[in-house]
Design an enzyme around this catalytic site. Sequence first.
Site, short mmCIF file in Angstrom:
data_model
loop_
_atom_site.label_atom_id
_atom_site.label_comp_id
_atom_site.label_asym_id
_atom_site.label_seq_id
_atom_site.Cartn_x
_atom_site.Cartn_y
_atom_site.Cartn_z
N HIS A 82 -73.49 -4.14 -10.54
CA HIS A 82 -73.21 -3.49 -11.81
C HIS A 82 -71.72 -3.20 -11.91
O HIS A 82 -71.11 -2.69 -10.99
CB HIS A 82 -73.99 -2.17 -11.93
CG HIS A 82 -73.85 -1.56 -13.29
ND1 HIS A 82 -74.70 -1.87 -14.33
CD2 HIS A 82 -72.94 -0.71 -13.79
CE1 HIS A 82 -74.31 -1.22 -15.42
NE2 HIS A 82 -73.25 -0.51 -15.12
N ASP A 161 -80.35 8.08 -21.45
CA ASP A 161 -78.99 7.53 -21.35
C ASP A 161 -78.56 6.92 -22.69
O ASP A 161 -77.40 7.05 -23.08
CB ASP A 161 -78.90 6.48 -20.24
CG ASP A 161 -77.48 5.93 -20.17
OD1 ASP A 161 -76.58 6.72 -19.88
OD2 ASP A 161 -77.28 4.74 -20.46
N ARG A 168 -71.76 10.35 -26.50
CA ARG A 168 -70.49 10.38 -25.74
C ARG A 168 -69.47 9.44 -26.36
O ARG A 168 -68.28 9.73 -26.42
CB ARG A 168 -70.74 9.98 -24.28
CG ARG A 168 -71.49 11.04 -23.48
CD ARG A 168 -71.98 10.46 -22.17
NE ARG A 168 -70.90 9.94 -21.36
CZ ARG A 168 -71.03 8.89 -20.52
NH1 ARG A 168 -72.20 8.29 -20.38
NH2 ARG A 168 -70.02 8.47 -19.83
N SER A 183 -75.15 8.04 -15.79
CA SER A 183 -75.53 6.99 -16.74
C SER A 183 -75.80 5.68 -15.99
O SER A 183 -76.85 5.05 -16.15
CB SER A 183 -74.38 6.81 -17.76
OG SER A 183 -74.52 5.62 -18.47
N LYS A 187 -79.80 4.40 -14.67
CA LYS A 187 -80.38 3.11 -15.07
C LYS A 187 -80.66 2.23 -13.85
O LYS A 187 -81.70 1.58 -13.78
CB LYS A 187 -79.43 2.38 -16.04
CG LYS A 187 -79.40 3.00 -17.42
CD LYS A 187 -78.42 2.31 -18.35
CE LYS A 187 -77.01 2.53 -17.92
NZ LYS A 187 -75.99 2.60 -18.95
N1 URA Z 1 -71.36 2.07 -18.23
C1 URA Z 1 -72.50 2.80 -18.40
O1 URA Z 1 -73.59 2.26 -18.38
N2 URA Z 1 -72.38 4.11 -18.58
C2 URA Z 1 -71.20 4.74 -18.61
O2 URA Z 1 -71.17 5.94 -18.77
C3 URA Z 1 -70.01 3.97 -18.44
C4 URA Z 1 -70.13 2.63 -18.25
#
Ligand code: URA
Length: 433
Positions: A82, A161, A168, A183, A187
């Site tokens: 990721h 999220d 945000r 966040s 996930k």
């Molecule tokens: N990527 C995400 O999934 N969440 C964030 O807060 C920042 C980057």
Amino acid sequence: MRMYDIIKKKRDGGELSTAEIQYFIKGVSDGGIPDYQISALCMAIYFNGMNVRETCDLTFAVRDSGDKLDFSTINGIRVDKHSTGGVGDKTSLVVAPIVSSFGIKVAKMSGRGLGHTGGTIDKLEAIDGFQTTLSEADFIKQVNDIGFAIVGQSKQFAPADKKLYALRDVTATVDSMPLIAASIMGKKLAADDDCIVLDVKTGSGSFMKSVEKSTELAQLMVDIGKSAGKKMVALITNMDRPLGYAIGNSLEVIEAVETLQGHGPEDFTEVCLTLAGHMLSLAGKGSVESCIEMAKQAIADGSAYCKLLEVVSRQGGNTKLIENTSNFAKAKYSCAVKCKKSGFISKVNTESYGFASLALGAGRNTAEDAIDYSAGIILNKKTGDFVEEGEIIAILYSNDESAFAKAEEILLSATEVSGSKPENEPLIYNIIT
Ligand code: URA
């Protein structure tokens, strides 16, 4: 419990209890807490931070806010990677085919573009016909059959999220360490992988602008992942310049295909090989060094490229675009950006490069905006290159000719030209294991 008291406690620098954090996330998910109170708490967290225990609680509450994936019927080790988000960051399109070409399973859920950063799902949708939604059963079957499948996140997956991120995004609270960690890891932990490699970007094109802050974020996410029983590694990689030369969806797919064919840009290729090497090593394929050699081999012998073709075909995409990338639809208009003076490109504001690409139509200003898949930027020159006055530093592409003036202005003011060659910055600053 009252949301007012929770906001006040964090505003005044207090530590939230596990129950308070769970109450907050439940209210985010079920709509019980209004947007203004959610936003107020995000701002209080932005200013006062969270300790590790609070961040872990927030992450686990986000993970538990919706459906979780069960990969127990996938045969073999599951590895994910990721990225925290960057400009020109198309690494998933290269890394996942490399890793899955060795029999390691990659069951990937990816996101769409956020702010100035691009998203893998938008890039894949630039491939005509490519289906980014699969049922869980089809997703798992594809991973078992060919080792790799990639989809967008469903609405039921970590819904807290989605809501938090949208707020945000419009309340200037994205770049908060605990909020980013919760966040991303919320996930990641809702999926069922054995190993996770994080690509934590640092610099002007990332959400964390300094190496120190990015390293702290990486360490935090590694610790959260380990506490949930995952094998974790994080790389801190340079986002003070775009990765590769292409920014924009189909342009980036083309660059990823070229990289899989062995003639990608040096910086992009190196980051991909290093990420793939760590993924293979975490999955038990040997030392990182030998796994990087394996990754190189998968590019050299065409097996990683063939894996991408196989996935595109399986998910309904037009493989003719991959086999001959000149088949991708081209933007109707292009515009050459010329340098105003001679000198070295000493510094670029990568975030602004992302915004220039957005202005051309390659991203969204609101969630409802349609993407122009052929829009974007091909850079001719990058940081450290010498340019003559009047030389072309980039070509802009768009189906909206009126977008060029703004994008050109953003790009030029984000590009510093000076008399001296800048020092070479590392591509990979740090590795957290
Ligand atoms: N990527 C995400 O999934 N969440 C964030 O807060 C920042 C980057």
